[in-house]
Write a protein that holds these residues in place. Sequence first.
Motif, mmCIF file in Angstrom:
data_model
loop_
_atom_site.group_PDB
_atom_site.id
_atom_site.type_symbol
_atom_site.label_atom_id
_atom_site.label_comp_id
_atom_site.label_asym_id
_atom_site.label_seq_id
_atom_site.Cartn_x
_atom_site.Cartn_y
_atom_site.Cartn_z
ATOM 1 N N ASP A 62 15.163 -1.650 39.696
ATOM 2 C CA ASP A 62 14.198 -1.471 38.605
ATOM 3 C C ASP A 62 14.025 -2.761 37.806
ATOM 4 O O ASP A 62 12.924 -3.059 37.339
ATOM 5 C CB ASP A 62 14.661 -0.342 37.684
ATOM 6 C CG ASP A 62 14.618 1.020 38.374
ATOM 7 O OD1 ASP A 62 13.957 1.123 39.432
ATOM 8 O OD2 ASP A 62 15.252 1.963 37.868
ATOM 9 N N ALA A 63 15.103 -3.523 37.644
ATOM 10 C CA ALA A 63 15.004 -4.788 36.914
ATOM 11 C C ALA A 63 14.115 -5.779 37.665
ATOM 12 O O ALA A 63 13.367 -6.546 37.039
ATOM 13 C CB ALA A 63 16.405 -5.375 36.705
ATOM 14 N N GLU A 64 14.189 -5.761 38.994
ATOM 15 C CA GLU A 64 13.331 -6.646 39.780
ATOM 16 C C GLU A 64 11.857 -6.269 39.624
ATOM 17 O O GLU A 64 10.988 -7.143 39.488
ATOM 18 C CB GLU A 64 13.743 -6.579 41.251
ATOM 19 C CG GLU A 64 12.983 -7.531 42.151
ATOM 20 C CD GLU A 64 13.447 -7.479 43.588
ATOM 21 O OE1 GLU A 64 12.842 -8.168 44.441
ATOM 22 O OE2 GLU A 64 14.410 -6.734 43.870
ATOM 23 N N VAL A 65 11.576 -4.976 39.632
ATOM 24 C CA VAL A 65 10.192 -4.521 39.427
ATOM 25 C C VAL A 65 9.713 -4.917 38.038
ATOM 26 O O VAL A 65 8.571 -5.382 37.857
ATOM 27 C CB VAL A 65 10.105 -2.997 39.619
ATOM 28 C CG1 VAL A 65 8.717 -2.482 39.240
ATOM 29 C CG2 VAL A 65 10.412 -2.628 41.059
ATOM 30 N N LEU A 66 10.563 -4.739 37.031
ATOM 31 C CA LEU A 66 10.193 -5.102 35.668
ATOM 32 C C LEU A 66 9.899 -6.586 35.555
ATOM 33 O O LEU A 66 8.942 -6.992 34.871
ATOM 34 C CB LEU A 66 11.317 -4.702 34.704
ATOM 35 C CG LEU A 66 11.112 -5.066 33.237
ATOM 36 C CD1 LEU A 66 9.860 -4.417 32.672
ATOM 37 C CD2 LEU A 66 12.348 -4.674 32.420
ATOM 38 N N THR A 67 10.683 -7.412 36.208
ATOM 39 C CA THR A 67 10.450 -8.867 36.171
ATOM 40 C C THR A 67 9.091 -9.216 36.771
ATOM 41 O O THR A 67 8.349 -10.043 36.225
ATOM 42 C CB THR A 67 11.569 -9.599 36.919
ATOM 43 O OG1 THR A 67 12.828 -9.284 36.315
ATOM 44 C CG2 THR A 67 11.358 -11.099 36.869
ATOM 45 N N LYS A 68 8.739 -8.597 37.889
ATOM 46 C CA LYS A 68 7.437 -8.858 38.510
ATOM 47 C C LYS A 68 6.290 -8.442 37.595
ATOM 48 O O LYS A 68 5.299 -9.166 37.440
ATOM 49 C CB LYS A 68 7.338 -8.112 39.841
ATOM 50 C CG LYS A 68 8.261 -8.642 40.928
ATOM 51 C CD LYS A 68 8.079 -7.857 42.215
ATOM 52 C CE LYS A 68 8.988 -8.379 43.322
ATOM 53 N NZ LYS A 68 8.838 -7.600 44.581
ATOM 54 N N VAL A 69 6.419 -7.277 36.983
ATOM 55 C CA VAL A 69 5.357 -6.782 36.090
ATOM 56 C C VAL A 69 5.192 -7.700 34.894
ATOM 57 O O VAL A 69 4.065 -8.048 34.498
ATOM 58 C CB VAL A 69 5.674 -5.337 35.655
ATOM 59 C CG1 VAL A 69 4.713 -4.886 34.565
ATOM 60 C CG2 VAL A 69 5.589 -4.390 36.846
ATOM 61 N N LYS A 70 6.303 -8.119 34.307
ATOM 62 C CA LYS A 70 6.231 -8.998 33.142
ATOM 63 C C LYS A 70 5.644 -10.360 33.500
ATOM 64 O O LYS A 70 4.874 -10.937 32.721
ATOM 65 C CB LYS A 70 7.626 -9.154 32.531
ATOM 66 C CG LYS A 70 8.156 -7.869 31.920
ATOM 67 C CD LYS A 70 9.617 -7.976 31.548
ATOM 68 C CE LYS A 70 9.832 -8.876 30.380
ATOM 69 N NZ LYS A 70 11.221 -8.855 29.897
ATOM 70 N N ARG A 71 6.010 -10.870 34.657
ATOM 71 C CA ARG A 71 5.473 -12.169 35.080
ATOM 72 C C ARG A 71 3.959 -12.088 35.327
ATOM 73 O O ARG A 71 3.200 -12.972 34.900
ATOM 74 C CB ARG A 71 6.201 -12.636 36.338
ATOM 75 C CG ARG A 71 5.735 -14.007 36.833
ATOM 76 C CD ARG A 71 6.625 -14.552 37.925
ATOM 77 N NE ARG A 71 6.694 -13.671 39.081
ATOM 78 C CZ ARG A 71 7.791 -13.029 39.463
ATOM 79 N NH1 ARG A 71 8.909 -13.173 38.781
ATOM 80 N NH2 ARG A 71 7.779 -12.252 40.527
ATOM 81 N N ARG A 72 3.496 -11.044 35.980
ATOM 82 C CA ARG A 72 2.063 -10.898 36.227
ATOM 83 C C ARG A 72 1.298 -10.631 34.940
ATOM 84 O O ARG A 72 0.171 -11.125 34.760
ATOM 85 C CB ARG A 72 1.828 -9.766 37.229
ATOM 86 C CG ARG A 72 2.364 -10.087 38.612
ATOM 87 C CD ARG A 72 2.215 -8.923 39.572
ATOM 88 N NE ARG A 72 2.789 -9.249 40.879
ATOM 89 C CZ ARG A 72 2.852 -8.404 41.904
ATOM 90 N NH1 ARG A 72 2.369 -7.164 41.773
ATOM 91 N NH2 ARG A 72 3.382 -8.787 43.049
ATOM 92 N N ALA A 73 1.901 -9.851 34.051
ATOM 93 C CA ALA A 73 1.248 -9.608 32.764
ATOM 94 C C ALA A 73 1.125 -10.903 31.962
ATOM 95 O O ALA A 73 0.117 -11.127 31.279
ATOM 96 C CB ALA A 73 2.035 -8.564 31.972
ATOM 97 N N TYR A 74 2.134 -11.756 32.050
ATOM 98 C CA TYR A 74 2.070 -13.054 31.351
ATOM 99 C C TYR A 74 0.937 -13.911 31.907
ATOM 100 O O TYR A 74 0.188 -14.539 31.139
ATOM 101 C CB TYR A 74 3.405 -13.776 31.483
ATOM 102 C CG TYR A 74 3.395 -15.169 30.920
ATOM 103 C CD1 TYR A 74 3.501 -15.385 29.550
ATOM 104 C CD2 TYR A 74 3.274 -16.277 31.763
ATOM 105 C CE1 TYR A 74 3.484 -16.665 29.028
ATOM 106 C CE2 TYR A 74 3.258 -17.557 31.244
ATOM 107 C CZ TYR A 74 3.358 -17.744 29.877
ATOM 108 O OH TYR A 74 3.326 -19.017 29.361
ATOM 109 N N ARG A 75 0.797 -13.952 33.201
ATOM 110 C CA ARG A 75 -0.265 -14.775 33.797
ATOM 111 C C ARG A 75 -1.651 -14.238 33.457
ATOM 112 O O ARG A 75 -2.595 -15.015 33.252
ATOM 113 C CB ARG A 75 -0.081 -14.830 35.314
ATOM 114 C CG ARG A 75 1.163 -15.602 35.751
ATOM 115 C CD ARG A 75 1.383 -15.471 37.242
ATOM 116 N NE ARG A 75 2.576 -16.213 37.670
ATOM 117 C CZ ARG A 75 3.076 -16.169 38.895
ATOM 118 N NH1 ARG A 75 2.497 -15.398 39.830
ATOM 119 N NH2 ARG A 75 4.147 -16.872 39.203
ATOM 120 N N LEU A 76 -1.793 -12.946 33.391
ATOM 121 C CA LEU A 76 -3.108 -12.363 33.127
ATOM 122 C C LEU A 76 -3.479 -12.359 31.649
ATOM 123 O O LEU A 76 -4.670 -12.348 31.313
ATOM 124 C CB LEU A 76 -3.159 -10.928 33.662
ATOM 125 C CG LEU A 76 -3.111 -10.769 35.183
ATOM 126 C CD1 LEU A 76 -3.008 -9.291 35.558
ATOM 127 C CD2 LEU A 76 -4.343 -11.400 35.829
#
Length: 260
Positions: A62-76
Motif C-alpha cells: 500500500d505504501a508503494e501505491v501511495l508513493t506512485k499516486v503522490k508522485r503523479r499528483a505532484y506532477r499534474l
Amino acid sequence: MAAVAAKFVSKRVLNESTANKFGRYDPYFETVPATDLSGQPKRNGKTKKIKRRINPKIPPADAEVLTKVKRRAYRLDNAMSICGIRFGWSSIIGIVPALGDFADIFMALMVMTTAMKVSPGKDRDKLRAVMIMNIIMDFVVGLVPFLGDIADAFFKCNTRNAVALEKMLNNRVKALEKKEQQHHDDDESDDNRHSHVYLEDALPPSYEAAHEDRHDRGNGAPAEVQRPAKTQRMGGGWFGGRVEREADLEAGEPPLPPRK
C-alpha cells in the motif's frame, strides 16, 4: 535553538493545514528547517524541501501505491510555479479547449485507478466515490474558458485524491493499533481473572476435621488399632512348651485349631 526549532515546526504545521484547506498542500514534498553538519537547525532560518515521509506502519504494498499516486499528483498539480502559484501539467493541458479537458480527466482517472490498487475494504469503496466526485468537479470547473483553467489550478483534484488516500491508509493503521491494544487488554484481564480465581480457590488444606477427630478420640472413643499377631506358648516336649504363632488372618492364613 530548541525553542527556535519548535516555533518553526509549529508555524510549518499551521501553514500546511491552511494550505491544505485552500488546495495548496503538497502531498509529495515537505519543507523542513535546514540543518548544519551537527544536525542542528541553522540560525538564519533557511529551509529545504524533502520528500514527505510515509507512515512506516502502512503495509509495503500500500505504501508503494501511495508513493506512485503522490508522485503523479505532484506532477499534474504542483510541478511548476509562477508568482507563487503552483500548477502542473493538468493546468497546461486544460488550456486546450475541449480536448484538453478530456485529456485532463483521463489522467485524473489514471491516478484514481492506481489508488484503487491498495488493499480492498469498505473504506476503499468510499474513497472511490470521493475521488470520482473530485474529478467531476474538476472537469465541470475546467469547462469554463480561461477562468476555469485558473480555478482548476487552485482546486487540484489529483492532490485532493492523494491526500484522501493517505488519510484512509493512516486510519487503517490507527484502527489496527486500536484493535491490537484492545486484544492485549482483554488478554491481560483474562490473566488477572484467572489468577484471582486461582488464589481464591487454591486455599490451604483445613486441619479442623483432623483436629476434631483427635479430640473425639481423647473423649473416650479410641480408634481401633491393628495389633500384631500374638504368640502363645503350648505345652509339650521334654523341657517345656513349644512356642506357636497365631495365624495372621490378614495374610490369608487359616485360623489355628483350638487347643486341647
